[in-house]
Design an enzyme around this catalytic site. Structure first.
Site, PDB file in Angstrom:
ATOM      1  N   LYS A 126     -15.958  26.318 -24.157  1.00  0.00           N
ATOM      2  CA  LYS A 126     -17.128  27.154 -23.879  1.00  0.00           C
ATOM      3  C   LYS A 126     -16.866  28.076 -22.678  1.00  0.00           C
ATOM      4  CE  LYS A 126     -19.714  25.330 -27.159  1.00  0.00           C
ATOM      5  NZ  LYS A 126     -18.975  24.287 -27.851  1.00  0.00           N
TER       6      LYS A 126
HETATM    7  C1  LIG Z   1     -19.770  23.085 -28.630  1.00  0.00           C
HETATM    8  C2  LIG Z   1     -21.046  22.862 -29.376  1.00  0.00           C
HETATM    9  C3  LIG Z   1     -21.863  21.729 -29.205  1.00  0.00           C
HETATM   10  C4  LIG Z   1     -21.568  20.570 -28.333  1.00  0.00           C
HETATM   11  O1  LIG Z   1     -20.366  20.404 -27.996  1.00  0.00           O
HETATM   12  P1  LIG Z   1     -19.637  19.347 -27.085  1.00  0.00           P
HETATM   13  O2  LIG Z   1     -18.242  19.553 -27.522  1.00  0.00           O
HETATM   14  O3  LIG Z   1     -20.156  18.009 -27.369  1.00  0.00           O
HETATM   15  O4  LIG Z   1     -19.888  19.784 -25.668  1.00  0.00           O
HETATM   16  C5  LIG Z   1     -23.069  21.653 -29.886  1.00  0.00           C
HETATM   17  N1  LIG Z   1     -23.461  22.638 -30.685  1.00  0.00           N
HETATM   18  C6  LIG Z   1     -22.727  23.751 -30.867  1.00  0.00           C
HETATM   19  C7  LIG Z   1     -23.280  24.824 -31.740  1.00  0.00           C
HETATM   20  C8  LIG Z   1     -21.494  23.882 -30.242  1.00  0.00           C
HETATM   21  O5  LIG Z   1     -20.766  24.982 -30.447  1.00  0.00           O
END
Ligand SMILES: *Cc1c(COP(=O)(O)O)cnc(C)c1O
Length: 379
Positions: free
Chosen positions: A183
């Protein structure tokens, strides 16, 4: 030939120094010095009155669903085109995800298809702002109001994004952020729940700390702490929070780099895309997005696979995204698909390619990606 990865986690200026400092403090578990600072910095970015940190975006969704407290059999409307965590959080509470198709331009849940998915059991609409481009929140909030439904935001992509000037993550009764390595702001694994509802915030704080009111005890609000509710361990350690603080302190730098990379792809690939019948991301008026993903939609699966191979042969890693949830084994077992099915989600899953996009991607490397894409011919 140097390889260009799809993603490389950005390391912020003070990240290592803060980790070292965090390790040497007497308090290294949750809710310490860096945890408090991270919450403060996140409040500046999101404007959210109440924020609790978690160990992932997935556990942030879990905590949001736990706080929201659907009854078994309640239905929650979710997009099919999303990460599993959006739906799983509600399934873990015994609720039924109802999968709705996407709009072809933004790949966000199609607001025109929501009402047909609502039944007497529907309790909430969970939205995902794909690539950080806002869902049509004016329409969605009106639909929610008309049917007395909560809105919950999986804002994993949308930190810093806005819709008509209002921050993403501020629309939902609860919103989840992710600080996963991939992210924009990352600490390896991390997340947060945002809410403006004081009652939900108080409950979330307890659920978050093993079902105890220990946080109230530490603030001197109660003279002992006890087991008062459900709960589990959601708090990140200070080592993770320290990294988050360093990242958030570099927020402007990270975001401005990502924005220029995103815009450069968008401008320099425009003519090629038009000539080849390739679609670029749609950004409706009123949406300011945090440049989380740069994607292209090829005409079909075969061409998408060929472009991935074409780039790989030139040392460039590009990836596809999201196997639709409605047709996945667990989606079929635990959920139900809204009337009309999810043809847009299925088509996007076949046709989408994500190009390398990260703070620290150098101009020369991006030029190589752009040139490589432009030598590809759709067949
Ligand atoms: C990255 C993501 C998450 C959660 O991700 P983690 O890898 O658990 O931090 C949840 N929803 C979406 C749409 C994502 O792209």
């Amino acid at each position: 030939m140097t390889q260009i990865p799809f993603h490389r986690p950005y390391v912020a200026r003070d990240q290592l120094a803060y980790v070292t400092d965090a390790m040497h403090r007497p308090w290294t578990s949750g809710y310490g010095h860096y945890g408090e600072r991270a919450v403060h910095l996140l409040r500046e970015v999101t404007g959210a009155p109440h924020i609790v940190l978690t160990t992932s975006g997935t556990t942030a969704m879990d905590l949001a669903a736990l706080a929201f407290d659907p009854r078994p059999g309640d239905e929650v409307i979710v997009p099919s085109f999303t990460f599993v965590a959006t739906a799983n959080a509600f399934v873990l509470r015994g609720a039924v995800p109802v999968f709705v198709d996407s709009r072809p331009d933004t790949l966000n849940m199609d607001e025109d298809r929501i009402e047909a998915a609502i039944t007497g059991r529907t309790r909430a609409i969970a939205v995902v702002h794909y690539a950080g481009v806002a869902c049509e929140m004016d329409r969605i909030m009106k639909i929610a109001e008309r049917h007395d439904l909560a809105v919950i935001e999986d804002n994993a992509h949308g930190l810093g994004g806005t819709y008509h000037g209002r921050a993403l993550g501020s629309y939902g009764l609860l919103a989840a952020q992710s600080f996963h390595a991939t992210k924009n702001i990352q600490c390896g694994e991390g997340g947060a729940v945002l809410t403006a509802d004081a009652g939900l915030a108080e409950r979330a704080e307890i659920l978050h700390d093993k079902g105890t009111n220990r946080r109230q005890f530490f603030r001197g609000q109660v003279d002992m702490y006890r087991w008062v509710d459900l709960g589990t361990a959601f708090a990140p350690s200070e080592i993770l929070a320290a990294q988050l603080v360093a990242q958030l302190e570099s927020y402007d730098l990270i975001q401005s780099q990502r924005r220029s990379l995103w815009l450069r792809y968008h401008e320099e690939l425009a003519d090629w895309a038009a000539a080849q019948g390739v679609a670029r991301p749609g950004v409706p008026d009123g949406c300011e997005h945090p440049a989380h993903i740069y994607y292209l939609l090829l005409p079909d699966l075969a061409n998408r696979q060929e472009l991935i191979a074409h780039l790989r042969a030139r040392g460039i890693q590009a990836i596809f995204h999201y196997s639709p949830l409605h047709s996945s084994p667990a989606g079929q077992r635990f959920g139900r698909t809204a009337p009309g099915g999810c043809p847009v989600a299925e088509s996007a899953a076949d046709r989408l390619i994500r190009l390398p996009l990260y703070a620290g991607l150098e101009d020369d490397a991006q030029s190589r990606v752009i040139e490589a894409v432009k030598t590809f011919r759709v067949t």
